[in-house]
Motif scaffolding. Sequence first.
Motif, PDB file in Angstrom:
ATOM      1  N   ALA A  10     -20.084  70.578 150.769  1.00 24.88           N
ATOM      2  CA  ALA A  10     -20.105  70.741 149.555  1.00 24.88           C
ATOM      3  C   ALA A  10     -19.020  69.966 148.785  1.00 24.88           C
ATOM      4  O   ALA A  10     -18.883  70.276 147.589  1.00 24.88           O
ATOM      5  N   ALA A  11     -18.600  69.047 149.489  1.00 22.37           N
ATOM      6  CA  ALA A  11     -17.596  68.033 148.929  1.00 22.37           C
ATOM      7  C   ALA A  11     -17.796  66.710 149.023  1.00 22.37           C
ATOM      8  O   ALA A  11     -18.275  66.349 150.372  1.00 22.37           O
ATOM      9  N   ALA A  12     -17.541  65.690 148.236  1.00 23.53           N
ATOM     10  CA  ALA A  12     -18.156  64.492 148.383  1.00 23.53           C
ATOM     11  C   ALA A  12     -16.991  63.913 149.709  1.00 23.53           C
ATOM     12  O   ALA A  12     -15.903  64.278 149.436  1.00 23.53           O
ATOM     13  N   MET A 162     -25.025  61.858 150.079  1.00 18.45           N
ATOM     14  CA  MET A 162     -24.897  62.829 149.047  1.00 18.45           C
ATOM     15  C   MET A 162     -26.029  63.149 148.232  1.00 18.45           C
ATOM     16  O   MET A 162     -26.703  62.044 147.961  1.00 18.45           O
ATOM     17  N   ASP A 164     -27.573  65.132 144.964  1.00 20.96           N
ATOM     18  CA  ASP A 164     -27.400  65.966 144.020  1.00 20.96           C
ATOM     19  C   ASP A 164     -28.727  66.938 143.433  1.00 20.96           C
ATOM     20  O   ASP A 164     -29.452  66.666 142.701  1.00 20.96           O
ATOM     21  N   ALA A 166     -28.062  70.084 142.531  1.00 25.13           N
ATOM     22  CA  ALA A 166     -27.958  70.854 141.232  1.00 25.13           C
ATOM     23  C   ALA A 166     -28.640  70.308 139.898  1.00 25.13           C
ATOM     24  O   ALA A 166     -29.322  70.910 139.146  1.00 25.13           O
ATOM     25  N   HIS A 191     -24.205  65.893 152.330  1.00 20.77           N
ATOM     26  CA  HIS A 191     -23.615  66.673 151.430  1.00 20.77           C
ATOM     27  C   HIS A 191     -24.572  66.880 150.243  1.00 20.77           C
ATOM     28  O   HIS A 191     -25.007  65.944 149.523  1.00 20.77           O
ATOM     29  N   HIS A 193     -24.784  68.688 146.866  1.00 20.60           N
ATOM     30  CA  HIS A 193     -24.074  69.475 145.658  1.00 20.60           C
ATOM     31  C   HIS A 193     -24.973  70.464 144.897  1.00 20.60           C
ATOM     32  O   HIS A 193     -25.820  70.097 144.271  1.00 20.60           O
ATOM     33  N   THR A 195     -24.263  73.103 143.169  1.00 20.51           N
ATOM     34  CA  THR A 195     -23.968  73.754 141.704  1.00 20.51           C
ATOM     35  C   THR A 195     -23.224  72.689 140.755  1.00 20.51           C
ATOM     36  O   THR A 195     -22.364  71.998 141.286  1.00 20.51           O
ATOM     37  N   ASP A 196     -23.501  72.775 139.385  1.00 22.51           N
ATOM     38  CA  ASP A 196     -22.828  72.116 138.580  1.00 22.51           C
ATOM     39  C   ASP A 196     -23.527  72.889 137.185  1.00 22.51           C
ATOM     40  O   ASP A 196     -24.000  74.089 137.250  1.00 22.51           O
TER      41      ASP A 196
END
Length: 226
Positions: A10-12, A162, A164, A166, A191, A193, A195-196
């Motif tokens: 959950a982190a880049a 990654m 995204d 979100a 990865h 992503h 939540t945002d």
Amino acid sequence: MAPRGWGLVAAAACGGASPARNRTPSSAPTVIPALYNWTAGPTRFTLGESPEIVVAGARPLLSAPARLFAAEVKALTGVTPTVTTGTAYDALTGDIHLALDNPELPKDAYWLNVRGALTISGSSDTGVFHGTRTVGQLLGQSTTIPGGSSTDAPAYPERSFMLDVARKYYSIGFLKALIRELAWLKYNMLHLHLTDTQAYRIECDTHPAAVAEKHYSKAEMADLVS
């Protein structure tokens, strides 16, 4: 289901300078990523009409990669391999031998030896799995592979992608297909992503009102990483 050695984070991840790599000879077979090195040999490999994927000895760690690879070879070539156990001597012309007999190699590395029978060996099932990605790419081009050998290893310990989710929701089916495609290219980390400010895409028992209409359940995510 994620391949062995995979992770969801959950982190880049941040990339650094590229480590030194050998310049792969122009005669090397074309795969992505390129082979670390290549030494041409005199005898090419041609997949047999009824080939065997011979797993060295009683190696349960190689059973799942062997079965997966057999299914992929069938999908790529129309030829159905049989998974058996045995030694390198049991792998005949047109067969493929998988072994864990290179303990000096790093976990992610493998040795590929292409001749009448093709051998993929390593110190771990992860390395052998990577070798099957290389051979699968080659068989997708032709059922005949030029003779030679390579000791191949990833340039980076973490090879990440990654997505995204979100800002744009992607189905679990899409994510599973993406993992298969990334594994084919020897990536080992996805990865997500989740939540945002645009959306919260993961089931949350403590704050259910924050969760977007399109989201992933805990069971779906557990299945994805299993």
